[in-house]
Motif scaffolding. Sequence first.
Motif, PDB file in Angstrom:
ATOM      1  N   TRP A 158      -5.803  11.385   4.184  1.00 28.46           N
ATOM      2  CA  TRP A 158      -4.870  10.299   3.413  1.00 28.46           C
ATOM      3  C   TRP A 158      -5.796   9.671   2.186  1.00 28.46           C
ATOM      4  O   TRP A 158      -6.998   9.478   2.331  1.00 28.46           O
ATOM      5  CB  TRP A 158      -4.514   9.202   4.250  1.00 28.46           C
ATOM      6  CG  TRP A 158      -3.626   9.492   5.494  1.00 28.46           C
ATOM      7  CD1 TRP A 158      -4.070   9.906   6.719  1.00 28.46           C
ATOM      8  CD2 TRP A 158      -2.189   9.434   5.478  1.00 28.46           C
ATOM      9  NE1 TRP A 158      -2.799  10.183   7.388  1.00 28.46           N
ATOM     10  CE2 TRP A 158      -1.626   9.772   6.618  1.00 28.46           C
ATOM     11  CE3 TRP A 158      -1.282   9.249   4.421  1.00 28.46           C
ATOM     12  CZ2 TRP A 158      -0.306  10.118   6.729  1.00 28.46           C
ATOM     13  CZ3 TRP A 158       0.154   9.362   4.661  1.00 28.46           C
ATOM     14  CH2 TRP A 158       0.390   9.812   5.784  1.00 28.46           C
ATOM     15  N   VAL A 184       0.696  -1.117   0.079  1.00 24.86           N
ATOM     16  CA  VAL A 184      -0.069   0.156  -0.053  1.00 24.86           C
ATOM     17  C   VAL A 184       0.862   1.220  -0.096  1.00 24.86           C
ATOM     18  O   VAL A 184       1.853   1.310   0.651  1.00 24.86           O
ATOM     19  CB  VAL A 184      -0.929  -0.110   1.091  1.00 24.86           C
ATOM     20  CG1 VAL A 184      -1.690   1.025   1.258  1.00 24.86           C
ATOM     21  CG2 VAL A 184      -2.016  -1.232   1.285  1.00 24.86           C
ATOM     22  N   THR A 185       0.579   2.056  -0.844  1.00 24.80           N
ATOM     23  CA  THR A 185       1.319   3.545  -0.625  1.00 24.80           C
ATOM     24  C   THR A 185       0.187   4.610  -0.293  1.00 24.80           C
ATOM     25  O   THR A 185      -0.775   4.687  -1.189  1.00 24.80           O
ATOM     26  CB  THR A 185       1.751   3.805  -2.215  1.00 24.80           C
ATOM     27  OG1 THR A 185       2.580   2.710  -2.784  1.00 24.80           O
ATOM     28  CG2 THR A 185       2.553   5.115  -2.017  1.00 24.80           C
ATOM     29  N   TYR A 186       0.541   5.251   0.596  1.00 24.76           N
ATOM     30  CA  TYR A 186      -0.081   6.344   1.271  1.00 24.76           C
ATOM     31  C   TYR A 186      -0.115   7.747   0.837  1.00 24.76           C
ATOM     32  O   TYR A 186       1.490   7.841   0.690  1.00 24.76           O
ATOM     33  CB  TYR A 186      -0.246   6.251   2.990  1.00 24.76           C
ATOM     34  CG  TYR A 186      -0.859   5.126   3.372  1.00 24.76           C
ATOM     35  CD1 TYR A 186      -1.928   5.065   4.084  1.00 24.76           C
ATOM     36  CD2 TYR A 186       0.181   3.875   3.486  1.00 24.76           C
ATOM     37  CE1 TYR A 186      -2.469   4.073   4.740  1.00 24.76           C
ATOM     38  CE2 TYR A 186      -0.612   2.666   4.184  1.00 24.76           C
ATOM     39  CZ  TYR A 186      -1.631   2.892   4.636  1.00 24.76           C
ATOM     40  OH  TYR A 186      -2.335   1.812   5.105  1.00 24.76           O
ATOM     41  N   TRP A 224     -11.788   2.702   5.690  1.00 24.30           N
ATOM     42  CA  TRP A 224     -11.261   3.221   4.519  1.00 24.30           C
ATOM     43  C   TRP A 224     -12.366   2.870   3.464  1.00 24.30           C
ATOM     44  O   TRP A 224     -13.097   1.703   3.538  1.00 24.30           O
ATOM     45  CB  TRP A 224     -10.242   2.205   4.132  1.00 24.30           C
ATOM     46  CG  TRP A 224      -8.996   2.775   4.859  1.00 24.30           C
ATOM     47  CD1 TRP A 224      -8.395   1.970   6.144  1.00 24.30           C
ATOM     48  CD2 TRP A 224      -8.016   3.796   4.795  1.00 24.30           C
ATOM     49  NE1 TRP A 224      -7.349   2.744   6.762  1.00 24.30           N
ATOM     50  CE2 TRP A 224      -7.052   3.738   5.855  1.00 24.30           C
ATOM     51  CE3 TRP A 224      -7.874   4.709   3.864  1.00 24.30           C
ATOM     52  CZ2 TRP A 224      -6.071   4.728   5.833  1.00 24.30           C
ATOM     53  CZ3 TRP A 224      -7.017   5.821   3.818  1.00 24.30           C
ATOM     54  CH2 TRP A 224      -6.128   5.645   4.996  1.00 24.30           C
ATOM     55  N   ARG A 241      -4.872   6.449  -0.263  1.00 21.31           N
ATOM     56  CA  ARG A 241      -4.004   5.364  -0.347  1.00 21.31           C
ATOM     57  C   ARG A 241      -4.274   4.395  -1.620  1.00 21.31           C
ATOM     58  O   ARG A 241      -5.376   4.308  -2.137  1.00 21.31           O
ATOM     59  CB  ARG A 241      -3.914   4.391   0.695  1.00 21.31           C
ATOM     60  CG  ARG A 241      -5.330   3.578   1.074  1.00 21.31           C
ATOM     61  CD  ARG A 241      -5.146   2.642   2.410  1.00 21.31           C
ATOM     62  NE  ARG A 241      -6.144   1.918   2.515  1.00 21.31           N
ATOM     63  CZ  ARG A 241      -6.165   0.863   3.720  1.00 21.31           C
ATOM     64  NH1 ARG A 241      -5.195   1.103   4.585  1.00 21.31           N
ATOM     65  NH2 ARG A 241      -7.164   0.103   3.764  1.00 21.31           N
TER      66      ARG A 241
END
Length: 1013
Positions: free
Chosen positions: A615, A519-521, A577, A617
């Motif tokens: 955020w 995962v990239t935030y 999320w 993601r």
Amino acid sequence: MIPSPNLDDRTYQDIMSEAKRLIPRYCPEWTNYNPTDPGMTLLELFAWMTEMTIYRINKVPEKTYLALLDMMGLSPTPPQAARAILQFAPVEGYSKPIRVRKGLQVSVGGSGDGQPIIFETEKDLTVNPNSLAACIATSGGRISDYGSLLSPSKGGFPLFGGQDLIERYIYIHESALGFLAEQNVVSITFATSRKLSSVNEELTNFLAWEYWNGQKWLPVAVRGAAPGEKRQDNQVFVEGPLDIAPFTLEGREGWFLRASLTELPGSLRAFDVERVLVKLIFKGEGLNPDLCLCNTGNMVFQELDINKDFSPFAEIPKYNDIFYIASDEILAKEDARVILSFALAEGDAAAEPNEDLVLKYEFFNGREWASLGESHAGRKAFDAGRWRFSDATEALTQSGEVSFDRPSSMRKASVNGQEAWWIRVRIAAGNFGTGGQYVQDEHGGWSWAFEKAVKAPQLNRVRLRYDARKKAAEGVWAYYDFGLKNLGPAFAANEALVAKGDLPESVSVFVIRSETVPVTYFGFERPFADGDFSLYFRLLDHGARVRAGWVTDSGPRSRRARRALALSWEYWNGASWQTLDAEDSTDSFHESGFISFHAPADMASRPEFGKNLYWLRLAFNSGSFESAPQISRVLLNCVTALNCRTWFDEVLGASNAGLLQEFKLLREPVLPGMELMIREDALPPSRERDLIIGEEGEGAIQSADGSDSGEIWIRWHEVESFNMSSPISRHYTIDYGKGVIHFSDGVRGMVPPRIKANIKARCYRVGGGTQGNVAPGTISVMRDNVAFIAGVHNPFAAEGGADLEDMESLKSRAAGIFKSMDRAVTREDYEWLALESSSSVARARCLPRCGTKGEVVVIVVPTASTVAGDSADKPIPSPELLRRVREYLDERRLIGTLLRVEGPVYRPIALRVRLAIKKTCSDVQALKDEAELRIRRALHPISGGEGKGWPFGVPLTPAAVFDALEGLTGLHHVEEVSLVDTVLGKDVEKVPLGDDELVHLTSVSLDARKFEW
């Protein structure tokens, strides 16, 4: 004389060879190819007659040839507009979204007295006063922190770096590590009082060690045990020599080792450490003293040259003569055992002292010189006294070692004006002489006379080293979770507990965070206001070799469906999320592009990674990349813009119902994509309506009042030629260079009806050309003010601009087009069609071999707005150019053929050339400049070789340099040419090049001398 174009360049021999090649296919029983065979005579006659026909065809005048090209539907490639990424900046302090309309004009600043270079935005943009504050990737407990909005200097990052990178390090600072420059050993122990139950709890099993060489961290092998010693838990040994260099960390400069975590241990208890201990083990002879002095009883000091045989005392030693030894590196070490190694000079008779000789070893304690121990002639000392003094030299009468425990009260001393850490050797009794008796001289005085001459010992060398106990490292840092953690204070507290006899406390070296999928935030400072927004992702290899092409097996349609990837965007709504419905124009991060979305109203902040931000993601749920995406920049408030100006509703005139009518636009050059509307009296029949909608889509037929009568405006369809048009086809052609619209004769294409002012250019664009390929940061002037917008700029260079193709280029590619018939089958077809796809293509090369996936590989070399033969730059095609070539070829390849379009590989080469010039040459520098210019032109990818660029795959030899410099005025001869392959880092006789490689001349070093004859 009118030049004659070469329609067919085949010769008599070419025709004969082709005919012979076809014999087995059409007449396999014919096997006699001798010239005496009647059939061969017929072939020769056919080849001769065909050659005569070709000769006559090639004599067709150029105007007729161009007319023939026009009849075949070939016309110059229209100009193409450069595309740029524009980023708008809101006024500082303004917090509401700002709307920037489609078609906003922005121009290049400082364009001089000429026409301004204008760009128009391609879509509406909502500028949001927000900023990217954090970018963090996680995967399986691994974390990569990429900071905030990236600048070009940071070099980019892998999109899912938490998957591929392990950015957890332990930095150990210790002065003893500097001794690894020699053949010494340093042990490092991660001490813990608990008993380890398995290797999964031993931290050293999961670390890879590195040292700093002054430029980068290099791996170093470690051992689990020293020679002759038993292996201990959590202990490793690093052995020199290494080219280790000082490193600076958090303002502290010194000697460092770094250990990276290679994998997560089976038990996280492995990270619990109480202390980090370091020990130096000397394996060599030791260090030279910093300085050696000797003095006599009258306190006269003499500096000794220890680089040759020397005497530590005066020529005739006597009582209280002193030998001083200084070493800041060794004697400053607390709690160490110091070893001095003395070697007597070879070939020199040893001193013969009397039995009473005593040498005292002393140190300075801040007040006086105190005793370390005594060395007696004729006997050795072993662990004597408080400092465990040992002597194997027997008062310097033989080679050996002297050792002692370094006193904690030892201080620096000033000897002969030089402050350092000193020890001294003093003659406390006796002398370097044997036997003897008292003798009376002529004056009646008595003195002692030795049986043999008094002789001071002669030393060949003196070395110092120390055997240190394990001690706490001077500094320990851990890098994880986005930054350095100084573990030194915690370990120092444990040292204090151990000194008092208490149990130390565990210190966790790393804190692990676990994620189930990569995962990239992306963290933002504030939420997005209601509206449509986008993020622009710039790939690091945008336009370079790795990025250049994408492989497809079914044309440009449905790219996303062919990607075996499942990526999903999510946002935090305060409770969980949630999925974010985003439009992806990056082709799943295979090319630069936008991620567009409608801002969710319930977006909330969340503390993640110690940062309370808003955020988004991106989760990598399944699939795989051909190569991991490398992101160069992530930008907000960006939109694409074209180098053009758009004009609306320009009335061109009225049709007179005549044949072959022409209408000229007011502005030129025209770019593709014009909308031409023609008014007709009534709604066309259903058959014609279906044809119109099939070509132009819904909305091509417009009624002023919505009825089937009255003013009916129809959008006509642009074609390259009227060859395929029918009497009911509403078609037109356009001369892009002159801005002239052509209608047909009513047989192939309909004639517009006769109505007043019924021909109108609803929308068309003018501009384009190579002038639009401007540098980054040059598009900065807004031609219309937008409230609360502070400014605009282009963070990257504009790409894809190309001029209208000239006639020479059109003629040069016509032969290839006739041969390929607009289909890509052979290598030559791919190369010709690549040249046809854009006038910005200078060269194209279809490799003779397939790629790793069986795909056809086409190499493209771009033109430049000004082709300079002495240019040292590597012509790399822009992604926009690659996209156009790729899509053009994709429509013309055979079904099932895989395709990849990319830029060339450049082989960096340096040249050293020695010239012998004539005595009459007055300007040597001018000759050297001209020589370098010739060499660069000869090897240039576009203008080198025979004027068409250095050939692909042709090896580079010194002969190419000799040929380039032939006939240079003032040059007598070329003495030597050296080729330096910078990849291999050495001189070579020849540089072989691959099928996709060209020469990139990095430097030319010229040495010129006058030739005497």
